[in-house]
Design a protein around this motif. Structure first.
Motif, PDB file in Angstrom:
ATOM      1  N   GLY A  14       0.727  -1.119   0.053  1.00  0.00           N
ATOM      2  CA  GLY A  14       0.129   0.060  -0.067  1.00  0.00           C
ATOM      3  C   GLY A  14       0.861   1.030  -0.072  1.00  0.00           C
ATOM      4  N   THR A  15       0.790   2.028  -0.930  1.00  0.00           N
ATOM      5  CA  THR A  15       1.676   3.383  -1.294  1.00  0.00           C
ATOM      6  C   THR A  15       1.035   4.591  -1.611  1.00  0.00           C
ATOM      7  OG1 THR A  15       3.680   3.814  -2.133  1.00  0.00           O
ATOM      8  CG2 THR A  15       2.276   2.568  -3.637  1.00  0.00           C
ATOM      9  N   THR A  16       1.693   5.603  -1.279  1.00  0.00           N
ATOM     10  CA  THR A  16       1.207   6.777  -1.865  1.00  0.00           C
ATOM     11  C   THR A  16       2.326   7.390  -3.065  1.00  0.00           C
ATOM     12  OG1 THR A  16      -0.078   7.478   0.073  1.00  0.00           O
ATOM     13  CG2 THR A  16       0.086   9.160  -1.425  1.00  0.00           C
ATOM     14  N   THR A  17       3.467   7.397  -2.493  1.00  0.00           N
ATOM     15  CA  THR A  17       4.460   7.977  -3.452  1.00  0.00           C
ATOM     16  C   THR A  17       5.356   6.891  -3.888  1.00  0.00           C
ATOM     17  OG1 THR A  17       5.767   8.540  -1.473  1.00  0.00           O
ATOM     18  CG2 THR A  17       4.313  10.384  -2.185  1.00  0.00           C
ATOM     19  N   GLY A  18       5.121   5.796  -3.843  1.00  0.00           N
ATOM     20  CA  GLY A  18       5.957   4.663  -4.661  1.00  0.00           C
ATOM     21  C   GLY A  18       7.136   3.868  -3.778  1.00  0.00           C
ATOM     22  N   ASN A  19       7.429   4.366  -2.678  1.00  0.00           N
ATOM     23  CA  ASN A  19       8.400   3.766  -1.814  1.00  0.00           C
ATOM     24  C   ASN A  19       7.902   2.269  -1.405  1.00  0.00           C
ATOM     25  OD1 ASN A  19      10.033   6.026  -1.631  1.00  0.00           O
ATOM     26  ND2 ASN A  19       8.997   6.624   0.319  1.00  0.00           N
ATOM     27  N   SER A  20       6.959   2.175  -1.045  1.00  0.00           N
ATOM     28  CA  SER A  20       6.499   0.804  -0.738  1.00  0.00           C
ATOM     29  C   SER A  20       6.409  -0.216  -1.770  1.00  0.00           C
ATOM     30  CB  SER A  20       4.911   0.644   0.370  1.00  0.00           C
ATOM     31  OG  SER A  20       5.349   1.589   1.151  1.00  0.00           O
ATOM     32  N   GLU A  21       5.919   0.348  -2.936  1.00  0.00           N
ATOM     33  CA  GLU A  21       5.786  -0.436  -4.043  1.00  0.00           C
ATOM     34  C   GLU A  21       7.442  -0.781  -4.562  1.00  0.00           C
ATOM     35  OE1 GLU A  21       4.141   1.735  -7.289  1.00  0.00           O
ATOM     36  OE2 GLU A  21       4.033  -0.164  -8.883  1.00  0.00           O
ATOM     37  N   PHE A  24       3.140  12.357  14.538  1.00  0.00           N
ATOM     38  CA  PHE A  24       2.452  11.958  15.884  1.00  0.00           C
ATOM     39  C   PHE A  24       2.211  10.426  15.666  1.00  0.00           C
ATOM     40  CE2 PHE A  24      -1.122  10.960  18.828  1.00  0.00           C
ATOM     41  CZ  PHE A  24      -0.491  11.108  19.807  1.00  0.00           C
ATOM     42  N   ASP A  25       1.504   9.925  14.786  1.00  0.00           N
ATOM     43  CA  ASP A  25       1.191   8.564  14.381  1.00  0.00           C
ATOM     44  C   ASP A  25       1.930   7.890  13.352  1.00  0.00           C
ATOM     45  OD1 ASP A  25      -1.330   8.574  15.772  1.00  0.00           O
ATOM     46  OD2 ASP A  25      -2.191   9.601  14.296  1.00  0.00           O
ATOM     47  N   PHE A  26       3.111   7.727  14.178  1.00  0.00           N
ATOM     48  CA  PHE A  26       4.274   7.094  13.437  1.00  0.00           C
ATOM     49  C   PHE A  26       3.788   5.640  12.964  1.00  0.00           C
ATOM     50  CE2 PHE A  26       8.403   4.530  13.706  1.00  0.00           C
ATOM     51  CZ  PHE A  26       8.910   5.048  12.245  1.00  0.00           C
ATOM     52  N   CYS A  27       3.994   5.557  11.565  1.00  0.00           N
ATOM     53  CA  CYS A  27       3.592   4.071  11.113  1.00  0.00           C
ATOM     54  C   CYS A  27       2.257   3.357  11.332  1.00  0.00           C
ATOM     55  CB  CYS A  27       4.713   3.106  11.390  1.00  0.00           C
ATOM     56  SG  CYS A  27       6.502   3.477  10.445  1.00  0.00           S
ATOM     57  N   LYS A  28       1.345   4.377  11.662  1.00  0.00           N
ATOM     58  CA  LYS A  28       0.105   3.864  12.164  1.00  0.00           C
ATOM     59  C   LYS A  28      -0.490   2.937  11.221  1.00  0.00           C
ATOM     60  CE  LYS A  28      -4.092   4.967  14.455  1.00  0.00           C
ATOM     61  NZ  LYS A  28      -5.094   4.257  13.780  1.00  0.00           N
ATOM     62  N   VAL A  52       3.699  -1.334   3.849  1.00  0.00           N
ATOM     63  CA  VAL A  52       2.710  -0.432   3.683  1.00  0.00           C
ATOM     64  C   VAL A  52       3.037   0.870   4.451  1.00  0.00           C
ATOM     65  CG1 VAL A  52       1.276  -1.156   5.898  1.00  0.00           C
ATOM     66  CG2 VAL A  52       0.167   0.064   4.012  1.00  0.00           C
ATOM     67  N   SER A  53       2.891   1.972   3.951  1.00  0.00           N
ATOM     68  CA  SER A  53       3.297   3.205   4.470  1.00  0.00           C
ATOM     69  C   SER A  53       2.139   3.921   5.248  1.00  0.00           C
ATOM     70  CB  SER A  53       3.650   4.289   3.523  1.00  0.00           C
ATOM     71  OG  SER A  53       2.583   4.441   2.349  1.00  0.00           O
ATOM     72  N   THR A  54       2.208   5.070   5.789  1.00  0.00           N
ATOM     73  CA  THR A  54       1.270   5.827   6.378  1.00  0.00           C
ATOM     74  C   THR A  54       1.126   7.151   5.667  1.00  0.00           C
ATOM     75  OG1 THR A  54       1.428   4.691   8.647  1.00  0.00           O
ATOM     76  CG2 THR A  54       0.486   6.799   8.670  1.00  0.00           C
ATOM     77  N   ASP A  55      -0.225   7.656   5.557  1.00  0.00           N
ATOM     78  CA  ASP A  55      -0.647   8.929   4.783  1.00  0.00           C
ATOM     79  C   ASP A  55      -1.251   9.955   5.824  1.00  0.00           C
ATOM     80  OD1 ASP A  55      -0.500  10.800   2.798  1.00  0.00           O
ATOM     81  OD2 ASP A  55      -1.920   9.546   1.445  1.00  0.00           O
ATOM     82  N   GLY A  56      -1.421  10.878   5.277  1.00  0.00           N
ATOM     83  CA  GLY A  56      -2.476  12.039   6.040  1.00  0.00           C
ATOM     84  C   GLY A  56      -1.931  12.255   7.595  1.00  0.00           C
ATOM     85  N   GLU A  57      -2.797  11.994   8.506  1.00  0.00           N
ATOM     86  CA  GLU A  57      -2.704  11.975   9.816  1.00  0.00           C
ATOM     87  C   GLU A  57      -2.968  10.738  10.339  1.00  0.00           C
ATOM     88  OE1 GLU A  57      -1.425  14.532  11.483  1.00  0.00           O
ATOM     89  OE2 GLU A  57      -1.290  15.830   9.854  1.00  0.00           O
ATOM     90  N   GLY A  58      -1.932   9.766   9.980  1.00  0.00           N
ATOM     91  CA  GLY A  58      -2.070   8.356  10.616  1.00  0.00           C
ATOM     92  C   GLY A  58      -3.024   7.344   9.908  1.00  0.00           C
ATOM     93  N   GLU A  59      -3.173   8.100   8.576  1.00  0.00           N
ATOM     94  CA  GLU A  59      -4.182   7.115   7.647  1.00  0.00           C
ATOM     95  C   GLU A  59      -3.594   6.128   6.698  1.00  0.00           C
ATOM     96  OE1 GLU A  59      -5.924  10.640   6.463  1.00  0.00           O
ATOM     97  OE2 GLU A  59      -6.553  10.744   8.620  1.00  0.00           O
ATOM     98  N   GLY A  77       7.113   5.111   7.377  1.00  0.00           N
ATOM     99  CA  GLY A  77       6.504   6.261   7.878  1.00  0.00           C
ATOM    100  C   GLY A  77       7.619   7.399   8.147  1.00  0.00           C
ATOM    101  N   ASP A  78       7.240   8.165   9.082  1.00  0.00           N
ATOM    102  CA  ASP A  78       8.120   9.470   9.350  1.00  0.00           C
ATOM    103  C   ASP A  78       8.048   9.794  10.792  1.00  0.00           C
ATOM    104  OD1 ASP A  78       8.953  11.864   9.584  1.00  0.00           O
ATOM    105  OD2 ASP A  78       8.287  12.594   7.631  1.00  0.00           O
ATOM    106  N   THR A  79       9.076   9.617  11.613  1.00  0.00           N
ATOM    107  CA  THR A  79       8.828  10.017  12.916  1.00  0.00           C
ATOM    108  C   THR A  79       8.508  11.275  13.405  1.00  0.00           C
ATOM    109  OG1 THR A  79      11.257  10.079  12.891  1.00  0.00           O
ATOM    110  CG2 THR A  79      10.598   8.193  13.932  1.00  0.00           C
TER     111      THR A  79
END
Ligand SMILES: Cc1cc2nc3c(=O)[nH]c(=O)nc-3n(C[C@H](O)[C@H](O)[C@H](O)COP(=O)(O)O)c2cc1C
Length: 163
Positions: free
Chosen positions: A25-32, A115-119, A72-79, A110-112
């Protein structure tokens, strides 16, 4: 006329177990990219894993999988990434199947600074556990420089029977 035996054989083929499936599950391609790297690494060791994004994945395949690798990455605010939303919601719904025959491992990006790191990765981990699936080894969470932790995760994966 088709015999009972033939019918049983064709059902067995339809329900053939799938040894390893990599879902991302990716938004910008890293996980892919990491999912593709993982598939390549496994192939080098003679393991042909299936690979797909979470949007194209057919949930009816789920009970047939032996080992599920989720990146899978995390997007938005922990989504979760948009493409992963329906799959996560399905797992969290009452329709989700018993997954006690499934083993899994999660690489969470994710990104530390959030707040919702790797949620999203944590949410997949907890719902799979709730559905009875067994961890191959502990989830690995990655910060923006994910290479080092990806290697750790891959190393742990290669120590399991998957290779
Ligand atoms: C708009 C946006 C929102 C993000 N939200 C979170 C977040 O809530 N938690 C987190 O741990 N990382 C968050 N991240 C970081 C991404 O998960 C991280 O950059 C990841 O490597 C992206 O992987 P992908 O290319 O597979 O989507 C966010 C990144 C962006 C661009």
């Amino acid at each position: 006329m088709i015999t009972t035996e033939q019918l049983q054989q064709s059902n067995a083929v339809m329900e053939e177990r799938i040894p390893v499936w990599i879902l991302y599950g990716t938004t910008t391609g890293n996980s892919e990219q990491l999912a593709k790297d993982t598939a390549e690494e496994l192939l080098k060791r003679g393991v042909e894993a299936r690979l797909s994004d979470m949007e194209d994945f057919q949930v009816k395949e789920l009970p047939l999988i032996e080992k599920l690798l989720i990146i899978v990455s995390t997007d938005g605010e922990g989504e979760p990434p948009l493409m992963a939303t329906d799959f996560l919601e399905y797992l969290q719904s009452e329709e989700a199947p018993d997954l006690s025959n499934l083993s899994y491992s999660i690489l969470a990006l994710g990104d530390t600074t959030y707040f919702d790191f790797c949620k999203a990765g944590k949410d997949f981990d907890s719902v799979l556990e709730k559905l009875g699936a067994k961890r191959l080894f502990d989830r690995v969470d990655c910060d923006v420089d994910f290479e080092e932790n990806y290697k750790k995760w891959m190393g742990a994966l290669l120590k399991t029977e998957v290779s």
